[in-house]
Design a protein around this motif. Structure first.
Motif, short mmCIF file in Angstrom:
data_model
loop_
_atom_site.label_atom_id
_atom_site.label_comp_id
_atom_site.label_asym_id
_atom_site.label_seq_id
_atom_site.Cartn_x
_atom_site.Cartn_y
_atom_site.Cartn_z
N GLN A 168 63.44 -2.96 65.27
CA GLN A 168 64.07 -3.42 64.04
C GLN A 168 63.74 -2.51 62.86
O GLN A 168 64.61 -2.18 62.04
CB GLN A 168 63.62 -4.85 63.74
CG GLN A 168 64.12 -5.87 64.74
CD GLN A 168 63.56 -7.25 64.47
OE1 GLN A 168 62.80 -7.46 63.51
NE2 GLN A 168 63.92 -8.22 65.32
N ASP A 169 62.48 -2.08 62.79
CA ASP A 169 62.10 -1.16 61.71
C ASP A 169 62.84 0.17 61.81
O ASP A 169 63.23 0.76 60.80
CB ASP A 169 60.59 -0.92 61.74
CG ASP A 169 59.79 -2.14 61.31
OD1 ASP A 169 60.41 -3.04 60.69
OD2 ASP A 169 58.58 -2.20 61.58
N ARG A 172 66.39 -0.44 60.60
CA ARG A 172 66.40 -0.58 59.15
C ARG A 172 66.18 0.76 58.45
O ARG A 172 66.80 1.06 57.43
CB ARG A 172 65.31 -1.57 58.73
CG ARG A 172 65.32 -1.88 57.24
CD ARG A 172 64.33 -2.96 56.91
NE ARG A 172 62.97 -2.58 57.33
CZ ARG A 172 61.88 -3.32 57.07
NH1 ARG A 172 62.02 -4.47 56.43
NH2 ARG A 172 60.70 -2.91 57.48
N SER A 175 69.44 2.64 58.48
CA SER A 175 70.40 2.07 57.52
C SER A 175 70.08 2.51 56.10
O SER A 175 70.97 2.86 55.31
CB SER A 175 70.39 0.55 57.61
OG SER A 175 70.73 0.12 58.92
N TRP A 176 68.79 2.48 55.74
CA TRP A 176 68.39 2.95 54.41
C TRP A 176 68.75 4.42 54.20
O TRP A 176 69.21 4.81 53.13
CB TRP A 176 66.88 2.78 54.24
CG TRP A 176 66.48 1.37 53.92
CD1 TRP A 176 67.27 0.38 53.43
CD2 TRP A 176 65.18 0.81 54.10
NE1 TRP A 176 66.56 -0.77 53.27
CE2 TRP A 176 65.25 -0.54 53.67
CE3 TRP A 176 63.96 1.29 54.57
CZ2 TRP A 176 64.17 -1.40 53.71
CZ3 TRP A 176 62.87 0.44 54.60
CH2 TRP A 176 62.98 -0.89 54.17
#
Length: 544
Positions: A168-169, A172, A175-176
């Motif tokens: 998940q990290d 994320r 995406s950032w």
């Protein structure tokens, strides 16, 4: 791992992370130092030490990143497609944005946003944290089902949660990074917009001359860019007087042109109105106009011959004076020739061509271009080699593929080239190539001038209009009006009609029969040469 793992696995994980960090230091030492501003990852020897060091870095990571990232995204979204005048002015004077333009103003909000976006990017791409996260993900992926930890249910569940959290990290993080890339692209587009507005404003600024004893040192650099400082010895008064004189002369020429235009419009209205229509007469000889006329600059006109010649003989200083004593004088180069002939009398070429080759040749070349555009072939006959040379040059300039028969020896090769694809025109002298030749590949025959010998004319046309021709054929004849060509063509038509009448009456049409009949009547007849032979009366009718 700290709770359930074996000592060997713990040491193996710490060693793997240390190897990755050392590789990072060797390959990206300069980039990492500049990005972290001298901060290095703390040393560790155990898994617990690695955990504490990573928590410290992540806490700093979250504190620096979360607040700045959200703030920068909001500022990017507030960028308007219609920036205010203050924003444009601030950006055009920024010492950072417009460093190449030697601006010395304060940093604009646009540059501040760029610095914040770069800071967020450095925080997001922190090399030590990214390196450790990749090492942990790789270690967990390789050892998820191995015996590095004790086989307990709570240990397996713990590993699964760690693996899901790391995945998940990673998602994320990606995406950032994509969002940050789009934000920087939006910033660049808005910066280009501000630059375009500034350039448009610079285009609207008018240039002006420096005033006498003007304190130029008090002007800003931007204002100095719009001030022209001429040399000290520049004589503005003489330039002003010169331009004033040119303006006065131009206004006078405009006034004369308007008077001339008004006169010509009134003359045109008189010609259209039957009640006002009257016979036009020359102002010098008072004779009517029946052909060309010479038009002076004032709009009045006289006979080109001999009235214009008389005016030129009386001209003073090389300028022709109008018989109506108009103030406008005309130079010989400004005299125009006008005619009453119709525009569709055949002298105008149908399409634009390269070069000027004379009225007849221009029309012929234009018609040959039209034939070539249709992928059709044509034969061109003339009895003069000089004319064929001019036509050949005109076709070369206008890129019309053609061949020319110059002698009997090369006649066969020329005909084979003409019959091949791509060749549109065959140029021939009517005296050499009009007999005994079959060229049914062509559909058009061009007769540059009328022939005195009607037999040669029929032979030229018969090259394409004969047995084996499956298409309609066209004969193009070019006759100059008010010249001897009209009389020669009229004689050709009359002889053709007489020959057709004799055929209908059953009489012979051979040359010998006509010669015998002419001798019986006592007429002078010559039956040789390309002229074919004419009686004395016929020659007198032609050249009278």
């Amino acid at each position: 791992l700290g709770r359930y793992g074996e000592e060997g696995a713990k040491n193996f994980l710490c060693e793997a992370v240390r190897i990755d960090l050392s590789s990072l230091d060797e390959s990206m030492a300069a980039a990492a130092a500049s990005a972290e501003e001298g901060f290095n990852f703390p040393e560790f020897h155990t898994v617990l030490g690695l955990e504490q060091a990573l928590r410290l870095q992540v806490s700093r990571y979250d504190a620096e990143f979360n607040s700045k990232f959200e703030e920068c995204m909001q500022r990017v979204l507030r960028l308007s497609e219609n920036p205010s005048e203050f924003e444009i002015f601030q950006n055009s004077h920024c010492h950072h944005c417009r460093k190449d333009w030697n601006q010395t103003g304060p940093t604009c909000a646009h540059c501040t946003l760029e610095e914040d976006l770069n800071g967020v990017e450095r925080t997001l791409l922190r090399p030590e944290v990214s390196c450790i996260v990749r090492s942990l993900c790789r270690w967990l992926s390789n050892n998820k089902t191995s015996q590095t930890v004790a086989r307990r249910p709570e240990a397996d569940a713990f590993l699964r949660r760690i693996h899901e959290r790391s995945t998940q990290d990673s998602v994320r993080f990606d995406s950032w990074r994509k969002e940050l890339t789009i934000a920087k692209r939006m910033w660049r587009i808005h910066f280009d917009l501000l630059s375009d507005y500034d350039e448009l404003n610079a285009c609207k600024r008018t240039m002006r001359l420096a005033k006498e004893e003007e304190p130029l040192h008090l002007l800003s650099p931007e204002e100095l860019n719009t001030v022209v400082q001429p040399p000290y010895d520049y004589n503005f008064q003489s330039l002003h007087d010169d331009h004033s004189n040119k303006q006065a002369m131009a206004f006078a020429e405009l006034r004369r042109s308007k008077d001339k235009l008004r006169y010509l419009k009134n003359l045109r209205n008189e010609r259209k109105n039957e009640n006002l229509k009257r016979a036009e007469r020359c102002m010098v000889c008072l004779g009517p106009f029946d052909g060309e006329r010479a038009v002076l600059r004032c709009g009045h006109y006289v006979h080109s011959i001999p009235c214009l010649q008389q005016l030129r003989a009386r001209a003073r200083g090389g300028f022709i004076s109008c018989p109506f004593r108009c103030p406008v004088r005309t130079s010989p180069q400004d005299v125009l020739l006008a005619t009453d002939m119709r525009r569709d009398d055949g002298s105008r070429r149908r399409r634009d061509i390269e070069g000027s080759w004379g009225t007849k040749i221009d029309r012929i070349v234009g018609d040959l271009l039209a034939v070539s555009d249709k992928n059709e072939k044509a034969l061109l006959f003339s009895q003069w080699d000089d004319v064929l040379y001019i036509v050949e040059r005109a076709l070369d300039v206008n890129c019309v593929h053609h061949v020319r028969a110059r002698g009997r020896r090369e006649f066969g090769d020329v005909v084979r080239q003409f019959r091949a694809d791509g060749c549109a025109v065959l140029l021939m002298n009517v005296k050499n190539g009009a007999e005994g030749l079959t060229l049914v590949e062509a559909r058009h025959v061009f007769m540059v001038e009328p022939l005195l010998n009607p037999g040669l004319d029929r032979q030229a046309v018969g090259r394409i209009h004969r047995i084996g021709q499956t298409e309609a054929t066209c004969v193009h004849r070019y006759i100059m009006t008010e010249t001897i060509e009209e009389q020669i063509d009229a004689l050709r038509k009359r002889q053709r009609a007489e020959a057709a009448g004799r055929d209908n009456d059953g009489t012979g049409t051979r040359t010998g029969g006509r010669a015998s009949a002419a001798k019986k009547k006592g007429a002078f007849y010559v039956a040789k040469g390309v002229d074919g032979g004419f009686s004395r009366q016929q020659l007198e009718d032609i050249f009278k």
